[in-house]
Design a protein around this motif. Structure first.
Motif, PDB file in Angstrom:
ATOM      1  N   ILE A   1      13.604  54.518  37.677  1.00  0.00           N
ATOM      2  CA  ILE A   1      14.859  53.786  37.520  1.00  0.00           C
ATOM      3  C   ILE A   1      14.616  52.287  37.715  1.00  0.00           C
ATOM      4  N   ARG A   2      14.963  51.531  36.697  1.00  0.00           N
ATOM      5  CA  ARG A   2      14.858  50.066  36.770  1.00  0.00           C
ATOM      6  C   ARG A   2      16.229  49.491  37.107  1.00  0.00           C
ATOM      7  N   PHE A   3      16.294  48.779  38.215  1.00  0.00           N
ATOM      8  CA  PHE A   3      17.524  48.107  38.626  1.00  0.00           C
ATOM      9  C   PHE A   3      17.445  46.644  38.216  1.00  0.00           C
ATOM     10  N   VAL A   4      18.516  46.113  37.638  1.00  0.00           N
ATOM     11  CA  VAL A   4      18.521  44.722  37.201  1.00  0.00           C
ATOM     12  C   VAL A   4      19.843  44.054  37.589  1.00  0.00           C
ATOM     13  N   PHE A   5      19.750  42.879  38.190  1.00  0.00           N
ATOM     14  CA  PHE A   5      20.944  42.125  38.561  1.00  0.00           C
ATOM     15  C   PHE A   5      21.693  41.683  37.310  1.00  0.00           C
ATOM     16  N   GLU A   6      23.021  41.891  37.288  1.00  0.00           N
ATOM     17  CA  GLU A   6      23.827  41.478  36.149  1.00  0.00           C
ATOM     18  C   GLU A   6      24.794  40.350  36.498  1.00  0.00           C
ATOM     19  N   SER A   7      25.526  40.461  37.607  1.00  0.00           N
ATOM     20  CA  SER A   7      26.450  39.384  37.948  1.00  0.00           C
ATOM     21  C   SER A   7      26.884  39.495  39.411  1.00  0.00           C
ATOM     22  N   ALA A   8      27.302  38.348  39.964  1.00  0.00           N
ATOM     23  CA  ALA A   8      27.911  38.294  41.297  1.00  0.00           C
ATOM     24  C   ALA A   8      28.979  37.214  41.239  1.00  0.00           C
ATOM     25  N   ILE A   9      30.227  37.617  41.435  1.00  0.00           N
ATOM     26  CA  ILE A   9      31.363  36.713  41.257  1.00  0.00           C
ATOM     27  C   ILE A   9      32.039  36.446  42.599  1.00  0.00           C
ATOM     28  N   ASP A  10      32.180  35.169  42.931  1.00  0.00           N
ATOM     29  CA  ASP A  10      32.893  34.772  44.140  1.00  0.00           C
ATOM     30  C   ASP A  10      34.395  34.793  43.836  1.00  0.00           C
ATOM     31  N   ARG A  11      35.116  35.723  44.433  1.00  0.00           N
ATOM     32  CA  ARG A  11      36.557  35.854  44.212  1.00  0.00           C
ATOM     33  C   ARG A  11      37.366  35.200  45.329  1.00  0.00           C
ATOM     34  N   ALA A  12      36.701  34.372  46.133  1.00  0.00           N
ATOM     35  CA  ALA A  12      37.365  33.674  47.232  1.00  0.00           C
ATOM     36  C   ALA A  12      38.003  34.694  48.193  1.00  0.00           C
ATOM     37  N   GLY A  13      39.173  34.385  48.759  1.00  0.00           N
ATOM     38  CA  GLY A  13      39.750  35.261  49.773  1.00  0.00           C
ATOM     39  C   GLY A  13      40.839  36.170  49.283  1.00  0.00           C
ATOM     40  N   VAL A  14      41.009  36.287  47.948  1.00  0.00           N
ATOM     41  CA  VAL A  14      42.104  37.109  47.440  1.00  0.00           C
ATOM     42  C   VAL A  14      41.727  37.745  46.096  1.00  0.00           C
ATOM     43  N   LEU A  15      42.103  39.014  45.951  1.00  0.00           N
ATOM     44  CA  LEU A  15      42.010  39.699  44.661  1.00  0.00           C
ATOM     45  C   LEU A  15      43.410  39.658  44.054  1.00  0.00           C
ATOM     46  N   LYS A  16      43.533  38.919  42.968  1.00  0.00           N
ATOM     47  CA  LYS A  16      44.853  38.666  42.407  1.00  0.00           C
ATOM     48  C   LYS A  16      45.294  39.781  41.459  1.00  0.00           C
ATOM     49  N   VAL A  17      46.603  40.022  41.432  1.00  0.00           N
ATOM     50  CA  VAL A  17      47.163  41.015  40.510  1.00  0.00           C
ATOM     51  C   VAL A  17      46.807  40.657  39.072  1.00  0.00           C
ATOM     52  N   SER A  18      46.784  39.385  38.769  1.00  0.00           N
ATOM     53  CA  SER A  18      46.478  38.941  37.405  1.00  0.00           C
ATOM     54  C   SER A  18      45.043  39.249  36.994  1.00  0.00           C
ATOM     55  N   GLU A  19      44.192  39.628  37.957  1.00  0.00           N
ATOM     56  CA  GLU A  19      42.783  39.920  37.654  1.00  0.00           C
ATOM     57  C   GLU A  19      42.488  41.416  37.637  1.00  0.00           C
ATOM     58  N   ILE A  20      43.505  42.243  37.734  1.00  0.00           N
ATOM     59  CA  ILE A  20      43.317  43.699  37.690  1.00  0.00           C
ATOM     60  C   ILE A  20      42.753  44.115  36.331  1.00  0.00           C
ATOM     61  N   VAL A  21      41.726  44.973  36.351  1.00  0.00           N
ATOM     62  CA  VAL A  21      41.077  45.409  35.107  1.00  0.00           C
ATOM     63  C   VAL A  21      41.265  46.892  34.836  1.00  0.00           C
ATOM     64  N   ASN A  22      41.681  47.654  35.848  1.00  0.00           N
ATOM     65  CA  ASN A  22      41.865  49.091  35.683  1.00  0.00           C
ATOM     66  C   ASN A  22      43.273  49.351  35.151  1.00  0.00           C
ATOM     67  N   SER A  23      43.351  49.769  33.918  1.00  0.00           N
ATOM     68  CA  SER A  23      44.640  49.939  33.239  1.00  0.00           C
ATOM     69  C   SER A  23      45.478  51.077  33.815  1.00  0.00           C
ATOM     70  N   GLN A  24      44.901  51.905  34.672  1.00  0.00           N
ATOM     71  CA  GLN A  24      45.663  53.003  35.273  1.00  0.00           C
ATOM     72  C   GLN A  24      46.684  52.501  36.298  1.00  0.00           C
ATOM     73  N   PHE A  25      46.539  51.246  36.700  1.00  0.00           N
ATOM     74  CA  PHE A  25      47.439  50.698  37.709  1.00  0.00           C
ATOM     75  C   PHE A  25      48.441  49.751  37.051  1.00  0.00           C
ATOM     76  N   ALA A  26      49.708  50.009  37.259  1.00  0.00           N
ATOM     77  CA  ALA A  26      50.768  49.174  36.686  1.00  0.00           C
ATOM     78  C   ALA A  26      50.856  47.865  37.467  1.00  0.00           C
ATOM     79  N   LEU A  27      50.801  46.762  36.767  1.00  0.00           N
ATOM     80  CA  LEU A  27      50.823  45.458  37.421  1.00  0.00           C
ATOM     81  C   LEU A  27      52.096  45.244  38.221  1.00  0.00           C
ATOM     82  N   SER A  28      53.186  45.826  37.755  1.00  0.00           N
ATOM     83  CA  SER A  28      54.482  45.596  38.412  1.00  0.00           C
ATOM     84  C   SER A  28      54.549  46.185  39.807  1.00  0.00           C
TER      85      SER A  28
END
Length: 215
Positions: free
Chosen positions: A67-94
C-alpha cells in the motif's frame, strides 16, 4: 713507455664519467618534468562542505507492504466548520449549525491522504487507515469523532476501503483539532502487517509519519 700506454685509459675513464653525469642529469630532469606534469593533471580535492547537522527532507509518501500512502491535502479551517462548507448532501443545511471549537488556542485541520494498491491482488477491507497528527514536539492530536463532523466529510469517506491493484489512490479524509502553537505537522499512515485486516485489528501494524503542507 708506461706513461704513454696508461694515458688512453685515463681519458676513456674521464669521458665515461662525464657521460654518466650527463645521463644522470637527463634522468633527473625527466623525473622532475614527469612529476610536474602529473601534478598539473591531478584534479584538485573537492572543497570541504559544511560539517553541521544534516537536515531531513520532507516526506510526502510512503509504501508499507503493497500500500502506497500519498499526501493529498491539509486545509486549515480555523476555529469553525461553517454550514456553508458542508459537503455531505445527506444533511439539510436548514437544520445544521456551525461547529465551533471551544478552545480559542485550537483550530480545525482537514487532512486527506490517498492509499494505492501497488500489489497484484485486492487488499482486504479495513486493513489500512490514517491516524493521529503529530507535531515537531511529539504532541499527538486525534481525529474528531466522524459522526460529529460527518456533514463536512465526503460521502462516501473511503478510509479503510478495499484497494484494487494499480487503481488511482483512494482518498481518506479526517478532521482534527490541533493547537495553533504546533509546527512541523505530520500525519500517521498505517496498515496491518502483511496488509491484512486481522493484523490491523489486533494492533500488529506498520506505520509511518508523512509530512503535511497546511494551506
Amino acid at each position: 713507455m708506461n706513461k704513454e700506454s696508461g694515458s688512453p685509459r685515463f681519458g676513456e675513464a674521464g669521458q665515461a664519467s662525464k657521460l654518466l653525469l650527463v645521463l644522470a642529469v637527463v634522468v633527473l630532469v625527466a623525473v622532475v618534468i614527469t612529476y610536474l606534469v602529473m601534478r598539473m593533471a591531478t584534479k584538485p580535492a573537492p572543497p570541504v562542505g559544511p560539517t553541521g547537522p544534516s537536515v531531513d527532507l520532507p516526506v510526502y509518501e510512503k509504501t508499507l507492504g503493497n500500500i502506497r500512502f500519498v499526501f493529498e491535502s491539509a486545509i486549515d479551517r480555523a476555529g469553525v466548520l461553517k454550514v456553508s462548507e458542508i459537503v455531505n448532501s445527506q444533511f439539510a443545511l436548514s437544520t445544521q449549525k456551525d461547529f465551533v471549537i471551544d478552545n480559542t488556542g485550537a483550530k480545525f485541520i482537514q487532512v486527506t491522504v490517498g492509499a494505492q494498491n501497488k500489489g497484484t491482488e485486492n487488499t482486504e477491507q479495513n486493513s489500512w487507515d490514517i491516524g493521529n497528527i503529530v507535531d515537531s514536539e511529539g504532541r499527538k492530536f486525534v481525529a474528531v469523532d466522524s459522526f460529529a463532523v460527518s456533514p463536512w466529510l465526503p460521502n462516501p469517506n473511503l478510509c479503510g476501503a478495499l484497494l484494487k491493484p494499480a487503481f488511482d489512490p483512494t482518498p481518506c479524509t479526517k478532521i482534527y483539532e490541533v493547537s495553533k502553537a504546533s509546527e512541523g505537522l505530520k500525519i500517521e499512515v498505517k496498515t496491518g502487517q502483511d496488509n491484512t485486516s486481522q493484523n490491523f485489528t489486533s494492533g500488529k501494524i506498520d506505520s509511518f509519519l508523512i509530512d503535511l503542507i497546511v494551506k
